[in-house]
Design an enzyme around this catalytic site. Structure first.
Site, mmCIF file in Angstrom:
data_model
loop_
_atom_site.group_PDB
_atom_site.id
_atom_site.type_symbol
_atom_site.label_atom_id
_atom_site.label_comp_id
_atom_site.label_asym_id
_atom_site.label_seq_id
_atom_site.Cartn_x
_atom_site.Cartn_y
_atom_site.Cartn_z
ATOM 1 N N LEU A 154 0.847 -1.207 0.000
ATOM 2 C CA LEU A 154 0.000 0.000 0.000
ATOM 3 C C LEU A 154 0.874 1.246 0.000
ATOM 4 O O LEU A 154 0.971 1.991 0.968
ATOM 5 C CB LEU A 154 -0.916 -0.006 1.222
ATOM 6 N N GLY A 155 1.507 1.472 -1.163
ATOM 7 C CA GLY A 155 2.297 2.697 -1.329
ATOM 8 C C GLY A 155 1.507 3.716 -2.136
ATOM 9 O O GLY A 155 0.274 3.626 -2.214
ATOM 10 N N ILE A 157 1.117 4.169 -5.335
ATOM 11 C CA ILE A 157 0.303 3.579 -6.409
ATOM 12 C C ILE A 157 -0.826 2.746 -5.804
ATOM 13 O O ILE A 157 -1.974 2.796 -6.260
ATOM 14 C CB ILE A 157 1.184 2.753 -7.358
ATOM 15 N N ILE A 232 1.078 -5.287 -11.533
ATOM 16 C CA ILE A 232 1.570 -4.063 -12.172
ATOM 17 C C ILE A 232 2.857 -3.607 -11.471
ATOM 18 O O ILE A 232 3.281 -2.453 -11.595
ATOM 19 C CB ILE A 232 0.525 -2.925 -12.109
ATOM 20 N N ARG A 234 6.446 -5.805 -10.370
ATOM 21 C CA ARG A 234 7.601 -6.389 -11.038
ATOM 22 C C ARG A 234 7.324 -7.872 -11.258
ATOM 23 O O ARG A 234 6.739 -8.538 -10.407
ATOM 24 C CB ARG A 234 8.869 -6.222 -10.179
ATOM 25 N N ASP A 258 1.171 -6.984 -16.398
ATOM 26 C CA ASP A 258 1.854 -5.939 -17.178
ATOM 27 C C ASP A 258 3.376 -6.097 -17.070
ATOM 28 O O ASP A 258 4.133 -5.365 -17.724
ATOM 29 C CB ASP A 258 1.442 -4.556 -16.648
ATOM 30 N N GLU A 263 11.223 -9.976 -18.839
ATOM 31 C CA GLU A 263 10.697 -9.144 -19.942
ATOM 32 C C GLU A 263 11.864 -8.529 -20.746
ATOM 33 O O GLU A 263 12.953 -8.305 -20.164
ATOM 34 C CB GLU A 263 9.779 -8.063 -19.392
ATOM 35 N N HIS A 281 4.361 -4.140 -20.432
ATOM 36 C CA HIS A 281 4.857 -3.165 -19.450
ATOM 37 C C HIS A 281 4.529 -1.733 -19.895
ATOM 38 O O HIS A 281 5.413 -0.901 -20.129
ATOM 39 C CB HIS A 281 6.358 -3.320 -19.248
HETATM 40 C C1 8YV Z 1 9.205 2.639 -16.101
HETATM 41 C C2 8YV Z 1 8.481 1.191 -14.305
HETATM 42 O O1 8YV Z 1 8.671 3.878 -15.740
HETATM 43 O O2 8YV Z 1 8.773 3.311 -13.345
HETATM 44 C C3 8YV Z 1 8.926 2.097 -13.229
HETATM 45 O O3 8YV Z 1 9.442 1.548 -12.220
HETATM 46 O O4 8YV Z 1 8.293 0.051 -14.063
HETATM 47 C C4 8YV Z 1 8.232 1.632 -15.687
HETATM 48 O O5 8YV Z 1 6.935 2.153 -15.797
HETATM 49 C C5 8YV Z 1 9.455 2.597 -17.587
HETATM 50 O O6 8YV Z 1 9.893 1.349 -17.926
HETATM 51 C C6 8YV Z 1 10.526 3.644 -17.944
HETATM 52 O O7 8YV Z 1 11.758 3.209 -17.428
#
Ligand code: 8YV
Length: 318
Positions: A154-155, A157, A232, A234, A258, A263, A281
């Site tokens: 719960l940060g 985002i 969404i 890692r 995502d 990846e 992503h």
């Molecule tokens: C990057 C991401 O922003 O911000 C992050 O941690 O996972 C991605 O949305 C994007 O790959 C640009 O580096």
């Protein structure tokens, strides 16, 4: 000293407009263009004072140690798992990233995936395009409104995801070391208990060794046959093979992903599941958000070498 006299290292390819901006203000070394990066840094690294990277590329201790004059690292993205923060801290090197500006788009993507999987949107699109509706109606999907949305991590985002889910009349459950600052959220002490309590399990955890494969077969088993996993964060957070087995055995309803462990490669086993939505992503990848991230990345390094200021320094929580 004018910034144009300052040498900086760009680790990986950036959007053209960003690269142009850096070339206007600094003497730029483009590491990604060189096959033998170790040799390039040995020859050219001595006077490089700044580095620019992106969340996915990060910067290793090896590269940091090859730059004896390095003072600051500006990362295009919010994730820090690919940056060797310990190596930077040992050298007193400042690190900045691009938090907050991407929160809304990343949270929007979580809700898009939740709706896409529960209402079988992508499957229905394929069904309509294939002409299958001419012979039979599309089968029933799952209601999302009024269900339980669980947030792992719960940060910033995570809170934006919760706000959006509440707009769909959803109750919010969560797992986080810190108690929620919002009323009405229900906290769980383990991810397994959280998974067992919810209909949607949304992963907004940080990447890195501490969270690697934290979503394992037990958590997926607890999520259950009517549960949906949304990632969404890692790819490393999820045990991919455990997820593939849970999907194959129909032990969860579906998944919206995502991010992936290796990846841009996506395990081909995932292509076989109609109840899985796969995105390359793209959560922060809108014109508006990427412009905001680019501006912040540039402002952090220009500000540092102009007056020592850092707009968004990384503050390490111990
Ligand atoms: C990057 C991401 O922003 O911000 C992050 O941690 O996972 C991605 O949305 C994007 O790959 C640009 O580096």
């Amino acid at each position: 000293m004018k910034t144009t006299d300052i040498e900086i290292l760009i680790i990986s390819a950036l959007p053209p407009a960003m690269l142009d901006e850096f070339e206007q203000h600094f003497r730029v070394h483009k590491l990604w263009l060189h096959d033998n990066k170790t040799a390039y840094l040995a020859e050219h690294g001595q006077f490089i004072r700044g580095a620019v990277t992106r969340a996915a590329s990060g910067i290793s201790a090896e590269v940091i140690n090859a730059l004896p004059a390095l003072e600051m690292i500006s990362s295009f993205g919010v994730g820090l798992d690919a940056i060797d923060l310990d190596a930077a801290e040992r050298r007193g090197i400042h690190v900045t990233n691009t938090p907050k500006v991407l929160n809304e788009c990343v949270a929007d993507t979580a809700l898009a995936l939740m709706l896409s999987v529960s209402r079988r949107i992508c499957e229905a699109d394929r069904y309509a395009r294939a002409g299958a509706w001419l012979t039979s109606p599309f089968p029933a999907a799952m209601r999302m409104s009024g269900k339980i949305c669980a947030i792992a991590g719960l940060g910033n985002i995570g809170y934006q995801v919760a706000k959006r889910a509440q707009g769909f009349g959803m109750a919010i459950h969560y797992y986080d070391p810190k108690p929620a600052t919002e009323p009405g959220f229900t906290r769980f002490d383990t991810l397994t208990a959280l998974a067992a309590s919810c209909d949607f399990l949304v992963l907004t955890l940080p990447g890195g060794n501490k969270t690697r494969h934290i979503i394992d077969a037990d958590v997926l088993g607890a999520l259950g046959e009517t549960g949906i996993l949304i990632n969404i964060s890692r790819g490393s957070v999820v045990d991919t093979q455990a997820l593939i087995h849970a999907l194959a055995d129909k032990r969860i309803y579906g998944a919206g992903l995502d991010v992936f462990e290796h990846e841009p490669e996506i395990p081909t086993e995932l292509f076989a599941f109609d109840n899985v939505v796969l995105l390359p992503h793209i959560a922060s990848n809108t014109t508006e958000t990427r412009n905001d991230m680019a501006n912040l990345t540039i402002d952090n390094i220009k500000g540092y070498f102009t007056d020592g200021s850092l707009k968004t320094p990384v503050i390490r929580s111990r």
